[in-house]
Write an enzyme that holds these catalytic residues in place. Structure first.
Site, mmCIF file in Angstrom:
data_model
loop_
_atom_site.group_PDB
_atom_site.id
_atom_site.type_symbol
_atom_site.label_atom_id
_atom_site.label_comp_id
_atom_site.label_asym_id
_atom_site.label_seq_id
_atom_site.Cartn_x
_atom_site.Cartn_y
_atom_site.Cartn_z
ATOM 1 N N ARG A 92 -51.988 -79.856 142.712
ATOM 2 C CA ARG A 92 -52.871 -80.359 141.652
ATOM 3 C C ARG A 92 -52.187 -81.507 140.927
ATOM 4 N NH1 ARG A 92 -52.543 -76.515 136.254
ATOM 5 N NH2 ARG A 92 -50.452 -75.738 136.602
ATOM 6 N N ASP A 159 -42.717 -67.932 138.703
ATOM 7 C CA ASP A 159 -43.076 -67.500 137.344
ATOM 8 C C ASP A 159 -42.049 -66.481 136.831
ATOM 9 O OD1 ASP A 159 -45.804 -68.843 137.523
ATOM 10 O OD2 ASP A 159 -45.866 -67.474 139.205
ATOM 11 N N HIS A 187 -51.170 -66.276 139.969
ATOM 12 C CA HIS A 187 -50.319 -67.448 139.705
ATOM 13 C C HIS A 187 -51.217 -68.532 139.110
ATOM 14 C CE1 HIS A 187 -47.339 -70.565 140.001
ATOM 15 N NE2 HIS A 187 -48.087 -71.266 140.831
#
Ligand code: NAD
Ligand code: LMR
Length: 325
Positions: A92, A159, A187
């Site tokens: 992204r 994470d 996630h």
């Protein structure tokens, strides 16, 4: 000489792989005594760059690197493998959510899932990294019914590592002193970093920080760290993601320490009331090359509410890809 472990890696000419491949080839994933063979998959347009990556791997003269195959044929990449790391997918950019990638990236996972189903060893260990990782793993699992579904996992170790690092900085501790961190859920920004069971040098972390910090600072900082890296770097995290994949696989294969666990997105078996079959991040222990969800942890109402929000997001994502599964 031990036979090499064969690892298929998609998106091998991309950013994450540019750091990850060298870590795997130098023994970071399977240990200092285990040779590895890399079966690297790319799209035809990226084969030139992939050849350059192979040149650099060759130039490192890694003693443990038994073979490097570069291919744009998924069948070749997935034949005879012990593990598959699915990195290849669009990242992204600023302002996007990971789920915005679903339509484009989902197709990659349905088509590669079908091919794996035909040619791969049914016990192959899979780690999906390409975003949205949990739902891509869900798509892959549905398209590869011959594979052991327990072995289709997605990456939330980045994470988990981010959460440990944030807590260590807050309490002025060191990473090895922090045990039993948890990432629940997807996630995505709905993930639930949870310090409820965490200890720092044997002391309960919850007693060392304000509850307000845990809820209003720690959780959003960890959950939005990917976007913060994109804002700072102009592109998504790469070296830390590659490192997390190495950690994820190393824990799975070599086991977790007896006083600790890790976080992995795995197919839910209904534990903690999470819908069976969703790829959801849980605390897991690993032993003998298998994982087990840590059971019977007391979950506060606040965390439970957030876990359900993350489950709801995964259900929505599953609904959005129902024609692919
Ligand atoms: P990148 O664009 O640098 O590399 C992706 C590579 O995948 C490209 O080389 C591309 O040619 C290749 N590719 C595309 N389609 C393919 C296919 N069908 N088969 C094989 N290869 C294919 O991206 P990157 O920075 O390496 O990130 C890869 C993915 O990982 C992105 O989706 C990113 O969002 C995700 N990611 C996930 C995490 C996580 O924690 N789960 C962390 C960081 C990044
Ligand atoms: C991350 O968490 O860094 C990755 O998933 C990349 C992203 O899009 O945030």
């Amino acid at each position: 000489m031990t036979d090499p472990v064969r690892i298929a890696i998609t998106g091998a000419a991309g950013q994450i792989c540019y750091s990850m491949l060298f870590r795997i080839a130098s023994g970071g994933m399977y240990g200092p005594n285990q040779p590895v063979a890399l079966q690297l998959l790319e799209i035809p347009q990226a084969m030139g760059v992939l050849e350059a990556v192979k040149m650099e791997l060759d130039d490192c003269a890694f003693p443990l690197l038994a073979e490097t195959i570069c291919t744009d044929d998924p069948k070749t990449a997935f034949t005879n493998i012990d593990a598959a790391l699915f990195v290849g997918a669009k990242p992204r950019g600023p302002g996007m959510e990971r789920s915005d990638l679903l339509k484009d990236n989902g197709k990659i996972f349905s088509s590669l899932g079908k091919i794996m189903n035909d040619v791969a060893n049914p016990d192959v260990k899979v780690c999906v990294v390409g975003n949205p990782a949990n739902t891509n793993a869900y798509i892959l699992k549905a398209n590869a019914p011959n594979l052991n579904p327990r072995n289709i996992t997605a990456l939330t170790r980045l994470d988990h590592n981010r959460a440990i690092s944030q807590l260590a900085a807050k309490v002025g501790s060191t990473v090895p002193e922090i045990k039993k961190m948890v990432i629940w859920g997807n996630h995505s920004t709905t993930q639930v970093p949870d310090i409820s069971y965490c200890n720092v040098a044997g002391k309960a972390a919850a007693g060392m920080v304000d509850e307000a910090w845990a809820r209003e600072d720690f959780i959003p900082t960890v959950a939005k760290r990917g976007a913060a890296v994109i804002a700072a770097r102009g592109s998504s995290s790469a070296a830390s993601a590659g490192n997390a994949v190495v950690d994820h696989m190393a824990s799975w294969v070599n086991g977790t320490d007896s006083d600790d666990w890790t976080s992995m997105s795995v197919p839910s078996d209904g534990s903690y009331g999470i819908k069976e079959g969703l790829i959801y991040s849980f605390p897991v222990t690993c032993q003998n090359g298998d994982w087990k969800i840590v059971q019977d942890l007391p979950v506060s109402d606040f965390i439970q509410g957030k876990m359900k929000e993350s489950e709801a997001e995964l259900l929505e994502e599953a609904d959005a890809v129902k024609e692919m599964v």
